[in-house]
Scaffold this motif. Structure first.
Motif, PDB file in Angstrom:
ATOM      1  N   ASP A   1     -35.157 -18.423  -4.908  1.00 28.08           N
ATOM      2  CA  ASP A   1     -34.237 -17.304  -4.888  1.00 28.08           C
ATOM      3  C   ASP A   1     -33.029 -17.844  -4.350  1.00 28.08           C
ATOM      4  N   VAL A   2     -31.963 -18.106  -5.351  1.00 29.82           N
ATOM      5  CA  VAL A   2     -30.655 -18.575  -4.814  1.00 29.82           C
ATOM      6  C   VAL A   2     -29.849 -17.523  -4.240  1.00 29.82           C
ATOM      7  N   GLY A   3     -30.277 -16.298  -4.460  1.00 28.62           N
ATOM      8  CA  GLY A   3     -29.597 -15.134  -3.823  1.00 28.62           C
ATOM      9  C   GLY A   3     -29.393 -15.256  -2.584  1.00 28.62           C
ATOM     10  N   GLN A   4     -30.587 -15.836  -1.757  1.00 30.73           N
ATOM     11  CA  GLN A   4     -30.438 -16.111  -0.297  1.00 30.73           C
ATOM     12  C   GLN A   4     -29.231 -16.653   0.119  1.00 30.73           C
ATOM     13  N   TYR A   5     -28.740 -17.692  -0.571  1.00 33.96           N
ATOM     14  CA  TYR A   5     -27.716 -18.540  -0.350  1.00 33.96           C
ATOM     15  C   TYR A   5     -26.292 -18.107  -0.889  1.00 33.96           C
ATOM     16  N   PRO A   6     -25.675 -17.166  -0.470  1.00 34.86           N
ATOM     17  CA  PRO A   6     -24.533 -16.510  -0.924  1.00 34.86           C
ATOM     18  C   PRO A   6     -23.499 -17.560  -1.510  1.00 34.86           C
ATOM     19  N   THR A   7     -23.164 -18.427  -0.630  1.00 33.32           N
ATOM     20  CA  THR A   7     -21.946 -19.420  -0.951  1.00 33.32           C
ATOM     21  C   THR A   7     -22.629 -20.301  -2.004  1.00 33.32           C
ATOM     22  N   ILE A   8     -23.600 -21.017  -2.113  1.00 39.52           N
ATOM     23  CA  ILE A   8     -24.186 -21.435  -3.327  1.00 39.52           C
ATOM     24  C   ILE A   8     -24.029 -20.908  -4.326  1.00 39.52           C
ATOM     25  N   ASN A   9     -24.322 -19.446  -4.537  1.00 37.18           N
ATOM     26  CA  ASN A   9     -24.708 -18.808  -5.510  1.00 37.18           C
ATOM     27  C   ASN A   9     -23.435 -18.416  -6.201  1.00 37.18           C
ATOM     28  N   ARG A  10     -22.313 -18.218  -5.285  1.00 35.02           N
ATOM     29  CA  ARG A  10     -21.004 -17.812  -5.543  1.00 35.02           C
ATOM     30  C   ARG A  10     -20.462 -19.086  -6.472  1.00 35.02           C
ATOM     31  N   LEU A  11     -20.282 -20.329  -5.719  1.00 36.52           N
ATOM     32  CA  LEU A  11     -19.816 -21.431  -6.330  1.00 36.52           C
ATOM     33  C   LEU A  11     -20.377 -21.757  -7.646  1.00 36.52           C
ATOM     34  N   ASN A  12     -21.875 -21.581  -7.865  1.00 33.71           N
ATOM     35  CA  ASN A  12     -22.421 -21.848  -9.046  1.00 33.71           C
ATOM     36  C   ASN A  12     -22.054 -21.011 -10.242  1.00 33.71           C
ATOM     37  N   GLN A  13     -21.764 -19.669 -10.041  1.00 34.17           N
ATOM     38  CA  GLN A  13     -21.653 -18.591 -10.980  1.00 34.17           C
ATOM     39  C   GLN A  13     -19.989 -18.806 -11.259  1.00 34.17           C
ATOM     40  N   THR A  14     -19.249 -19.344 -10.467  1.00 36.94           N
ATOM     41  CA  THR A  14     -17.753 -19.739 -10.684  1.00 36.94           C
ATOM     42  C   THR A  14     -17.742 -20.856 -11.576  1.00 36.94           C
ATOM     43  N   LEU A  15     -18.549 -22.036 -11.397  1.00 33.99           N
ATOM     44  CA  LEU A  15     -18.678 -23.194 -12.085  1.00 33.99           C
ATOM     45  C   LEU A  15     -19.060 -23.053 -13.347  1.00 33.99           C
ATOM     46  N   LEU A  16     -20.238 -22.255 -13.749  1.00 35.77           N
ATOM     47  CA  LEU A  16     -20.716 -22.039 -14.965  1.00 35.77           C
ATOM     48  C   LEU A  16     -19.721 -21.440 -15.958  1.00 35.77           C
ATOM     49  N   GLU A  17     -18.567 -20.913 -15.472  1.00 37.13           N
ATOM     50  CA  GLU A  17     -17.643 -20.256 -16.425  1.00 37.13           C
ATOM     51  C   GLU A  17     -16.689 -21.296 -17.005  1.00 37.13           C
ATOM     52  N   ILE A  18     -16.759 -22.565 -16.451  1.00 36.61           N
ATOM     53  CA  ILE A  18     -15.836 -23.705 -16.878  1.00 36.61           C
ATOM     54  C   ILE A  18     -16.532 -24.366 -17.755  1.00 36.61           C
ATOM     55  N   GLU A  19     -15.430 -24.319 -18.925  1.00 36.86           N
ATOM     56  CA  GLU A  19     -15.669 -25.373 -20.045  1.00 36.86           C
ATOM     57  C   GLU A  19     -16.526 -26.712 -20.040  1.00 36.86           C
ATOM     58  N   ALA A  20     -16.249 -27.538 -19.254  1.00 38.88           N
ATOM     59  CA  ALA A  20     -16.863 -28.752 -18.996  1.00 38.88           C
ATOM     60  C   ALA A  20     -18.356 -28.482 -18.647  1.00 38.88           C
ATOM     61  N   PHE A  21     -18.583 -27.460 -17.741  1.00 42.52           N
ATOM     62  CA  PHE A  21     -19.990 -27.226 -17.308  1.00 42.52           C
ATOM     63  C   PHE A  21     -20.845 -26.579 -18.396  1.00 42.52           C
ATOM     64  N   LYS A  22     -20.177 -25.712 -19.410  1.00 46.93           N
ATOM     65  CA  LYS A  22     -20.816 -25.134 -20.454  1.00 46.93           C
ATOM     66  C   LYS A  22     -21.311 -25.999 -21.449  1.00 46.93           C
TER      67      LYS A  22
END
Length: 220
Positions: free
Chosen positions: A183-204
């Motif tokens: 459950d990554v939701g328990q780690y709000p900073t990790i979760n926020r950063l991951n969601q932000t990065l997944l929107e970047i083309e190089a990660f997609k």
């Protein structure tokens, strides 16, 4: 300062679509705008193609990735990332500031040395029936350490507001966590950063769901 090199051939990445270490290299190449060739190494088929004598010559650890670049072969993802950062133009993957650079390396090592190896395929295969619980335990243990670190270092990304090697390590590790139902939701900073990065083309474009060796049923 970046060194001047004459690049005679495209790098060759020997990797596996779902390997987090291979994904790190793909992200770094994408961020740097480096064209490269991929040679799939199926970690499951034929008992594991990484275990062949031919592949052992590329990576004596019998793991992925192995990267042929500029006449040498490198077989640790962080070494590859730092090498291309030092030899190729494009956005820096390690900050110029020594303190931020140390923080990037610290976060990268927490993931690459303290979390990921404990749920690597070779380890999981040895654990057997308890593999999911094992992976969950060590991912949670690592994320419990990583979350407060990132609370201190993060801006938009893991360290400040520039993408770095730390971000390159984070996204594949969160992908692994989700595979093992953490459950990554328990780690709000990790979760926020991951969601932000997944929107970047190089990660997609480097996501495991769209690689040359991604099985048809896992393609997105």
């Amino acid at each position: 300062m970046h060194l001047s090199f004459v690049f005679l051939a495209k790098p060759v990445l020997h990797g596996y679509f779902r390997s987090s270490c291979s994904w790190r290299v793909r992200i770094a190449f994408a961020l740097k705008g480096i064209e490269y060739d991929q040679v799939p190494v199926n970690l499951i088929k034929d008992g594991g193609q990484q275990l062949t004598e031919q592949y052992k010559k590329l990576n004596p650890m019998l793991q992925v990735p192995a990267v042929e670049i500029d006449g040498i072969t490198l077989c640790q993802s962080l070494a590859v990332i730092q090498y291309v950062d030092e030899t190729r133009p494009g956005p820096r993957l390690l900050p110029a500031d020594p303190k931020k650079r140390a923080q990037v390396r610290m976060i990268s090592d927490v993931i690459a040395s303290g979390i990921q190896p404990l749920q690597n395929l070779h380890v999981i295969q040895k654990i057997g029936a308890e593999k999911v619980q094992w992976a969950q335990h060590f991912i949670d243990r690592g994320f419990q350490a990583l979350e407060p670190i990132l609370k201190q270092t993060a801006g938009k990304y893991c360290v400040g507001d520039e993408i770095s090697m730390a971000d390159i390590c984070l996204v594949p590790q969160v992908y692994n966590a989700e595979r093992f139902k953490v459950d990554v939701g328990q780690y709000p900073t990790i979760n926020r950063l991951n969601q932000t990065l997944l929107e970047i083309e190089a990660f997609k474009v480097t996501n495991p769901s769209c690689q040359p060796d991604t099985p048809a049923d896992l393609r997105a």
